[in-house]
Design an enzyme around this catalytic site. Structure first.
Site, PDB file in Angstrom:
ATOM      1  N   LEU A   1      12.597  68.642 105.981  1.00 26.18           N
ATOM      2  CA  LEU A   1      13.326  67.509 105.438  1.00 26.18           C
ATOM      3  C   LEU A   1      12.629  66.981 104.200  1.00 26.18           C
TER       4      LEU A   1
ATOM      5  N   LYS B   1       8.491  76.905  88.923  1.00 26.80           N
ATOM      6  CA  LYS B   1       9.050  78.097  88.279  1.00 26.80           C
ATOM      7  C   LYS B   1      10.551  78.031  88.015  1.00 26.80           C
TER       8      LYS B   1
ATOM      9  N   ILE C   1      23.321  72.245 108.013  1.00 27.35           N
ATOM     10  CA  ILE C   1      23.991  72.811 106.834  1.00 27.35           C
ATOM     11  C   ILE C   1      25.408  73.239 107.194  1.00 27.35           C
TER      12      ILE C   1
ATOM     13  N   VAL D   1      26.965  85.779 116.307  1.00 28.17           N
ATOM     14  CA  VAL D   1      27.550  86.650 115.290  1.00 28.17           C
ATOM     15  C   VAL D   1      26.742  87.946 115.258  1.00 28.17           C
TER      16      VAL D   1
ATOM     17  N   GLY E   1      13.068  70.729  93.115  1.00 28.22           N
ATOM     18  CA  GLY E   1      13.060  71.712  94.198  1.00 28.22           C
ATOM     19  C   GLY E   1      14.426  72.002  94.782  1.00 28.22           C
ATOM     20  N   THR E   2      14.399  72.480  96.017  1.00 29.95           N
ATOM     21  CA  THR E   2      15.630  72.786  96.750  1.00 29.95           C
ATOM     22  C   THR E   2      16.494  71.536  96.842  1.00 29.95           C
TER      23      THR E   2
ATOM     24  N   HIS F   1      26.452  38.428 109.862  1.00 28.60           N
ATOM     25  CA  HIS F   1      27.807  38.647 110.359  1.00 28.60           C
ATOM     26  C   HIS F   1      28.807  38.534 109.208  1.00 28.60           C
TER      27      HIS F   1
ATOM     28  N   GLY G   1      12.468  76.036  86.441  1.00 26.12           N
ATOM     29  CA  GLY G   1      12.996  75.581  85.152  1.00 26.12           C
ATOM     30  C   GLY G   1      13.476  74.144  85.230  1.00 26.12           C
TER      31      GLY G   1
HETATM   32  P1  FAD Z   1      11.297  72.710  97.899  1.00 23.48           P
HETATM   33  O1  FAD Z   1      12.222  71.597  97.648  1.00 23.48           O
HETATM   34  O2  FAD Z   1      11.854  73.992  98.395  1.00 23.48           O
HETATM   35  O3  FAD Z   1      10.514  72.940  96.534  1.00 23.48           O
HETATM   36  C1  FAD Z   1       9.595  73.955  96.347  1.00 23.48           C
HETATM   37  C2  FAD Z   1       9.583  74.340  94.892  1.00 23.48           C
HETATM   38  O4  FAD Z   1       8.491  75.220  94.662  1.00 23.48           O
HETATM   39  C3  FAD Z   1      10.825  75.093  94.431  1.00 23.48           C
HETATM   40  O5  FAD Z   1      11.470  74.412  93.389  1.00 23.48           O
HETATM   41  C4  FAD Z   1      10.304  76.457  93.983  1.00 23.48           C
HETATM   42  O6  FAD Z   1      10.977  76.942  92.821  1.00 23.48           O
HETATM   43  C5  FAD Z   1       8.854  76.161  93.677  1.00 23.48           C
HETATM   44  N1  FAD Z   1       7.966  77.323  93.808  1.00 23.48           N
HETATM   45  C6  FAD Z   1       7.897  78.195  94.849  1.00 23.48           C
HETATM   46  N2  FAD Z   1       6.939  79.108  94.633  1.00 23.48           N
HETATM   47  C7  FAD Z   1       6.391  78.823  93.432  1.00 23.48           C
HETATM   48  C8  FAD Z   1       5.338  79.396  92.652  1.00 23.48           C
HETATM   49  N3  FAD Z   1       4.650  80.462  93.079  1.00 23.48           N
HETATM   50  N4  FAD Z   1       5.055  78.834  91.454  1.00 23.48           N
HETATM   51  C9  FAD Z   1       5.737  77.747  90.997  1.00 23.48           C
HETATM   52  N5  FAD Z   1       6.725  77.164  91.694  1.00 23.48           N
HETATM   53  C10 FAD Z   1       7.038  77.682  92.892  1.00 23.48           C
HETATM   54  N6  FAD Z   1      16.657  67.330 103.407  1.00 23.48           N
HETATM   55  C11 FAD Z   1      16.847  66.014 103.615  1.00 23.48           C
HETATM   56  O7  FAD Z   1      15.894  65.302 103.941  1.00 23.48           O
HETATM   57  N7  FAD Z   1      18.079  65.437 103.442  1.00 23.48           N
HETATM   58  C12 FAD Z   1      19.157  66.164 103.099  1.00 23.48           C
HETATM   59  O8  FAD Z   1      20.243  65.617 102.952  1.00 23.48           O
HETATM   60  C13 FAD Z   1      18.999  67.549 102.912  1.00 23.48           C
HETATM   61  N8  FAD Z   1      20.048  68.318 102.550  1.00 23.48           N
HETATM   62  C14 FAD Z   1      19.866  69.652 102.349  1.00 23.48           C
HETATM   63  C15 FAD Z   1      20.983  70.418 102.021  1.00 23.48           C
HETATM   64  C16 FAD Z   1      20.848  71.776 101.818  1.00 23.48           C
HETATM   65  C17 FAD Z   1      22.052  72.593 101.454  1.00 23.48           C
HETATM   66  C18 FAD Z   1      19.561  72.381 101.918  1.00 23.48           C
HETATM   67  C19 FAD Z   1      19.382  73.833 101.653  1.00 23.48           C
HETATM   68  C20 FAD Z   1      18.457  71.626 102.255  1.00 23.48           C
HETATM   69  C21 FAD Z   1      18.602  70.254 102.486  1.00 23.48           C
HETATM   70  N9  FAD Z   1      17.526  69.449 102.851  1.00 23.48           N
HETATM   71  C22 FAD Z   1      17.717  68.114 103.070  1.00 23.48           C
HETATM   72  C23 FAD Z   1      16.163  69.994 103.003  1.00 23.48           C
HETATM   73  C24 FAD Z   1      15.318  69.702 101.746  1.00 23.48           C
HETATM   74  O9  FAD Z   1      15.954  70.260 100.624  1.00 23.48           O
HETATM   75  C25 FAD Z   1      13.917  70.278 101.906  1.00 23.48           C
HETATM   76  O10 FAD Z   1      13.346  69.825 103.102  1.00 23.48           O
HETATM   77  C26 FAD Z   1      13.017  69.861 100.747  1.00 23.48           C
HETATM   78  O11 FAD Z   1      13.539  70.291  99.517  1.00 23.48           O
HETATM   79  C27 FAD Z   1      11.604  70.412 100.933  1.00 23.48           C
HETATM   80  O12 FAD Z   1      10.801  70.038  99.868  1.00 23.48           O
HETATM   81  P2  FAD Z   1       9.548  70.914  99.397  1.00 23.48           P
HETATM   82  O13 FAD Z   1       8.978  70.173  98.251  1.00 23.48           O
HETATM   83  O14 FAD Z   1       8.688  71.210 100.562  1.00 23.48           O
HETATM   84  O15 FAD Z   1      10.148  72.305  98.937  1.00 23.48           O
HETATM   85  P1  NAI Z   2      19.346  74.901 111.490  1.00 20.95           P
HETATM   86  O1  NAI Z   2      18.143  75.520 112.073  1.00 20.95           O
HETATM   87  O2  NAI Z   2      19.517  73.432 111.517  1.00 20.95           O
HETATM   88  O3  NAI Z   2      20.643  75.490 112.226  1.00 20.95           O
HETATM   89  C1  NAI Z   2      20.910  76.862 112.346  1.00 20.95           C
HETATM   90  C2  NAI Z   2      21.844  77.090 113.521  1.00 20.95           C
HETATM   91  O4  NAI Z   2      22.286  78.420 113.501  1.00 20.95           O
HETATM   92  C3  NAI Z   2      21.180  76.860 114.870  1.00 20.95           C
HETATM   93  O5  NAI Z   2      21.919  75.927 115.603  1.00 20.95           O
HETATM   94  C4  NAI Z   2      21.167  78.254 115.492  1.00 20.95           C
HETATM   95  O6  NAI Z   2      21.316  78.228 116.903  1.00 20.95           O
HETATM   96  C5  NAI Z   2      22.352  78.927 114.816  1.00 20.95           C
HETATM   97  N1  NAI Z   2      22.285  80.395 114.777  1.00 20.95           N
HETATM   98  C6  NAI Z   2      21.224  81.174 114.463  1.00 20.95           C
HETATM   99  N2  NAI Z   2      21.571  82.479 114.521  1.00 20.95           N
HETATM  100  C7  NAI Z   2      22.889  82.549 114.851  1.00 20.95           C
HETATM  101  C8  NAI Z   2      23.823  83.629 115.070  1.00 20.95           C
HETATM  102  N3  NAI Z   2      23.474  84.911 114.943  1.00 20.95           N
HETATM  103  N4  NAI Z   2      25.088  83.330 115.410  1.00 20.95           N
HETATM  104  C9  NAI Z   2      25.455  82.020 115.545  1.00 20.95           C
HETATM  105  N5  NAI Z   2      24.612  80.976 115.367  1.00 20.95           N
HETATM  106  C10 NAI Z   2      23.342  81.221 115.016  1.00 20.95           C
HETATM  107  O7  NAI Z   2      19.428  75.492 110.006  1.00 20.95           O
HETATM  108  P2  NAI Z   2      20.361  75.152 108.771  1.00 20.95           P
HETATM  109  O8  NAI Z   2      21.582  74.423 109.186  1.00 20.95           O
HETATM  110  O9  NAI Z   2      20.494  76.434 108.040  1.00 20.95           O
HETATM  111  O10 NAI Z   2      19.467  74.142 107.920  1.00 20.95           O
HETATM  112  C11 NAI Z   2      18.178  74.517 107.434  1.00 20.95           C
HETATM  113  C12 NAI Z   2      17.305  73.331 107.217  1.00 20.95           C
HETATM  114  O11 NAI Z   2      17.771  72.529 106.156  1.00 20.95           O
HETATM  115  C13 NAI Z   2      17.236  72.465 108.451  1.00 20.95           C
HETATM  116  O12 NAI Z   2      15.924  72.549 108.946  1.00 20.95           O
HETATM  117  C14 NAI Z   2      17.554  71.083 108.003  1.00 20.95           C
HETATM  118  O13 NAI Z   2      16.532  70.211 108.378  1.00 20.95           O
HETATM  119  C15 NAI Z   2      17.629  71.166 106.486  1.00 20.95           C
HETATM  120  N6  NAI Z   2      18.802  70.401 106.068  1.00 20.95           N
HETATM  121  C16 NAI Z   2      18.821  69.045 106.233  1.00 20.95           C
HETATM  122  C17 NAI Z   2      19.939  68.308 105.916  1.00 20.95           C
HETATM  123  C18 NAI Z   2      19.934  66.857 106.156  1.00 20.95           C
HETATM  124  O14 NAI Z   2      18.875  66.304 106.389  1.00 20.95           O
HETATM  125  N7  NAI Z   2      21.068  66.177 106.087  1.00 20.95           N
HETATM  126  C19 NAI Z   2      21.131  68.928 105.358  1.00 20.95           C
HETATM  127  C20 NAI Z   2      21.030  70.353 105.273  1.00 20.95           C
HETATM  128  C21 NAI Z   2      19.891  71.030 105.588  1.00 20.95           C
END
Ligand code: FAD
Ligand code: NAI
Length: 472
Positions: free
Chosen positions: A325, A35, A188, A242, A41-42, A450, A37
Site C-alpha cells: 500500500l 528510471k 484491483i 482460472v 512510482g506505481t 450533525h 522518467g
Molecule cells: P513503487 O510505487 O512501485 O515505486 C518504485 C519505483 O522504483 C518505480 O517507479 C520504479 O520505476 C523504480 N525503480 C525500480 N527499480 C529501479 C532501479 N533499479 N533504478 C531506479 N529506479 C527503479 N495503494 C494504495 O495505498 N491505495 C490505492 O488506492 C492503490 N491503488 C493501486 C491501484 C493499482 C492499479 C495498483 C497497481 C496499485 C495500487 N496501490 C494502491 C498500491 C501502490 O501503488 C503501491 O503500494 C505503492 O506504489 C508502493 O510504493 P513503492 O514506493 O514501494 O514502490
Molecule cells: P490481491 O492479492 O489483492 O488479489 C488477488 C486475488 O486473485 C486473490 O484474491 C487471489 O485469491 C486471486 N487469484 C490468484 N490466482 C487466481 C487464479 N488462478 N484464479 C482465480 N483467482 C486467483 O492482488 P491485486 O488485486 O492484484 O492487487 C495487488 C496489490 O495492489 C494489493 O496488494 C493491493 O494492496 C494493492 N492495491 C491497493 C489498492 C487500494 O489500496 N485501494 C488498489 C489496487 C491495488
C-alpha cells in the site's frame, strides 16, 4: 564521484520520494534515482491515482445515467466520451508527478533519471535515461524499488496489455469491452471491474477463494460487499480457478475449474484483466553481489529498523514485507529517513488502513472478527447501518454499515470495518482512535457534528460500548 551523499534512495515511488524529501528536510544531503522518467512510482503513474480518477468519473457517469432522476434532475442525451475520461485521468497523473518533481527542487533533493545498481554497499552505478553512466557514493542507501504485476503462474495467461491486460492496460482501454473477465477478486479486480461495469461492460470476476476483497477483509463485510457489487451487475464465480486464457477470432477464451468438483467451463471475453497480485522488483540491482538477502517470495529481508542484511543499506515499501500500500510505503519512508538521521523511527503496523474505492467504499483497520475468533480473543461488536443515518438518508446513499470490534474486558478498539459512502475518509478516525489506544466509550462520548455520515461511526461505537445505539 564528488562528496558522498548522506542518503541515496533507489526508486521514486511513494516510499522512495517521501523518504528522499524527509531525509532532505532533516538536513541530509540526499539523492533519489528513478528510471521511469517520472516520479511517483506505481501509485501515481499506473496505480492509486489513475485508478481513482477512473473510479470517480465512471461513478459520476453511472449516477448520471441511473441515479439522478430520482433526485429531481432530468438530463437527456447522456453519452460516454471515453477519450476525454482517459485524458482527465492522464492530466491528474501528469499534474501530480510534476508536483513531486517541484517538491524535490524545493527540498533540494538531487533527482537522477536512470537505473541504479550496486557496485558496492556504498556505491551505485546509474545508467542515465539520457545516455551515459554515472556513479554515486552514499553513506546510506535505501532500496525502494517497489513492485510489478505478477505474471500468471506457468505462463498460461499471457498479458499483451490490449486484450489480456494487467491493471496498467485496464486503465487505458480505448473502447468499453462488451464482456470483461477479471481473474482475481482482490482490490484491483474489484476496483477496475467496477470502472468498466459502470461504463457498460458485462463483468465476470473469477476468484479462486470463497470470498472477495483480498487479505484482511472482515468476512461479514466481504459478503455484504459482494451482494452490493452483484446488484450493480458484476457477476462472481467464486471457488473457481482460472486454468488458461487463449486468444482466438478477436475473443479471449478463459478456461476455469471449479474447486469443489473440478468441473471445467469456458468463458468468452473481449478483454481479460489479470489481477492475481504483485511481486517485488529487484532485478538488475546486483543484490547478490553485495550480499542483500531476499526471501522465497523475492522480498528483500529487513529487520524492524528497515536494515537489510548489508550494513548501511535499508529497504522500504512494496519490495519488502507487509501490505503493498502507498501509505504504508510512505510511513516507512519517513521512518527510514529518521533512522538514518537520528537512529529512531516508528511505524505502527497494527493501524495501517485498507480502502477499496468502489461505491460504496469499503475500509478497515485492525483485526477482523474471524481473526479474533481464531485467536480466542473475547470481543464485543457494535454496528450501525447507514440506512439509519440522517445524512446518508438525505444523500439517498444508505448502503452499508460501520462495525466496531472491541476487547470485551477493556473496551479497547481492536478493529473497525466500514462499508458505506466515504468509508475511506471515515476510517482515518478509527486509525487515530487506535493510535491513541482509545476505547469505544471514548468515541461514543465524543461529539460528532450533525448531520454527518460520521455520526454512524459514533453510533456504532455507542452500540459496542453500551449495547445500544440511539437511532437504531
Ligand atoms: P513503487 O510505487 O512501485 O515505486 C518504485 C519505483 O522504483 C518505480 O517507479 C520504479 O520505476 C523504480 N525503480 C525500480 N527499480 C529501479 C532501479 N533499479 N533504478 C531506479 N529506479 C527503479 N495503494 C494504495 O495505498 N491505495 C490505492 O488506492 C492503490 N491503488 C493501486 C491501484 C493499482 C492499479 C495498483 C497497481 C496499485 C495500487 N496501490 C494502491 C498500491 C501502490 O501503488 C503501491 O503500494 C505503492 O506504489 C508502493 O510504493 P513503492 O514506493 O514501494 O514502490
Ligand atoms: P490481491 O492479492 O489483492 O488479489 C488477488 C486475488 O486473485 C486473490 O484474491 C487471489 O485469491 C486471486 N487469484 C490468484 N490466482 C487466481 C487464479 N488462478 N484464479 C482465480 N483467482 C486467483 O492482488 P491485486 O488485486 O492484484 O492487487 C495487488 C496489490 O495492489 C494489493 O496488494 C493491493 O494492496 C494493492 N492495491 C491497493 C489498492 C487500494 O489500496 N485501494 C488498489 C489496487 C491495488
Amino acid at each position: 564521484p564528488s562528496e558522498p551523499y548522506d542518503a541515496i534512495i533507489i526508486g521514486g515511488g511513494p516510499g522512495g520520494y517521501v523518504a528522499a524529501i524527509k531525509a532532505a528536510q532533516l538536513g541530509l544531503k540526499t539523492a533519489c534515482i528513478e528510471k521511469r522518467g517520472a516520479l511517483g512510482g506505481t501509485c501515481l503513474n499506473v496505480g492509486c491515482i489513475p485508478s481513482k480518477a477512473m473510479l470517480n468519473n465512471s461513478h459520476i457517469y453511472h449516477q448520471t445515467l441511473h441515479d439522478i432522476k430520482k433526485r429531481g434532475i432530468d438530463v437527456e442525451g447522456v453519452s460516454l466520451n471515453l477519450p476525454q475520461m482517459l485524458k482527465a485521468k492522464d492530466d491528474s497523473v501528469a499534474g501530480l508527478t510534476r508536483g513531486v518533481e517541484i517538491l524535490f527542487k524545493q527540498n533540494k533533493v538531487d533527482y537522477y533519471k536512470g537505473t541504479a545498481s550496486f557496485v558496492s554497499p556504498t556505491r551505485l552505478s546509474v545508467l542515465l535515461n539520457e545516455g551515459g553512466e554515472t556513479e554515486l557514493d552514499g553513506k546510506n542507501i535505501v532500496i525502494a524499488t517497489g513492485s510489478e504485476v505478477a505474471p500468471f503462474p506457468g505462463g498460461a495467461v499471457e498479458i499483451d496489455e490490449k486484450q489480456i491486460v494487467s491493471s496498467t492496460g485496464a486503465l487505458n482501454l480505448q473502447e468499453v469491452p462488451k464482456k470483461l473477465v477479471v481473474i482475481g477478486g482482490g482490490i484491483i479486480g474489484l476496483e477496475m471491474g467496477s470502472v468498466w461495469s459502470r461504463l457498460g461492460s458485462e463483468v465476470t470476476v473469477v476468484e479462486f477463494l470463497g470470498s472477495i476483497g483480498g487479505v484482511g477483509i472482515d468476512e461479514e463485510i466481504s459478503k455484504q460487499f459482494q451482494k452490493s457489487l452483484a446488484k450493480q451487475g458484476l457477476k462472481f464465480k467464486l471457488n473457481t480457478k482460472v486454468l488458461s486464457a487463449e486468444k482466438s477470432d478477436g475473443k479471449v477464451f478463459v478456461k476455469t475449474e471449479a474447486a469443489k468438483d473440478g468441473k471445467e467451463e469456458t468463458l468468452e471475453a473481449d478483454v481479460v484483466l489479470v489481477a492475481v497480485g504483485r511481486r517485488p522488483v529487484t532485478t538488475g540491482l546486483n543484490l547478490d553481489k553485495i550480499g542483500v538477502e531476499v526471501d522465497s517470495k523475492g522480498r528483500i529481508v529487513i529487520d524492524d529498523q528497515f536494515n537489510t542484511t548489508v550494513q548501511g543499506v535499508k529497504c522500504i515499501g512494496d519490495v519488502t514485507f507487509g501490505p503493498m500500500l502507498a501509505h504504508k510505503a510512505e510511513e516507512e519512508g519517513i521512518a527510514a529517513a529518521e533512522y538514518i538521521h537520528s537512529g529512531h523511527g516508528h511505524v505502527n503496523y497494527g493501524t495501517i488502513p485498507s480502502v477499496v474505492y468502489t461505491h460504496p467504499e469499503v475500509a478497515w483497520v485492525g483485526r477482523t472478527e474471524q481473526d479474533l475468533k481464531a485467536a480466542g480473543v473475547q470481543y464485543k461488536i457494535g454496528k450501525f447501518p447507514f440506512i439509519a443515518n440522517s445524512r446518508a438518508k438525505t444523500n439517498l446513499d444508505t448502503e452499508g454499515q460501520v462495525k466496531f470490534l472491541a476487547e470485551k474486558e477493556t473496551d479497547k478498539i481492536l478493529g473497525v470495518h466500514i462499508m458505506g459512502p466515504n468509508a475511506g475518509e471515515m476510517i482515518s478516525e478509527a486509525v487515530v482512535a487506535m493510535e491513541y489506544g482509545a476505547s469505544t466509550e471514548d468515541i461514543a462520548r465524543t461529539t460528532h457534528a450533525h448531520p454527518t455520515l460520521a455520526e454512524a461511526f459514533r453510533e456504532a461505537a455507542l452500540a459496542a460500548y453500551s449495547g445500544k445505539a440511539i437511532h437504531s
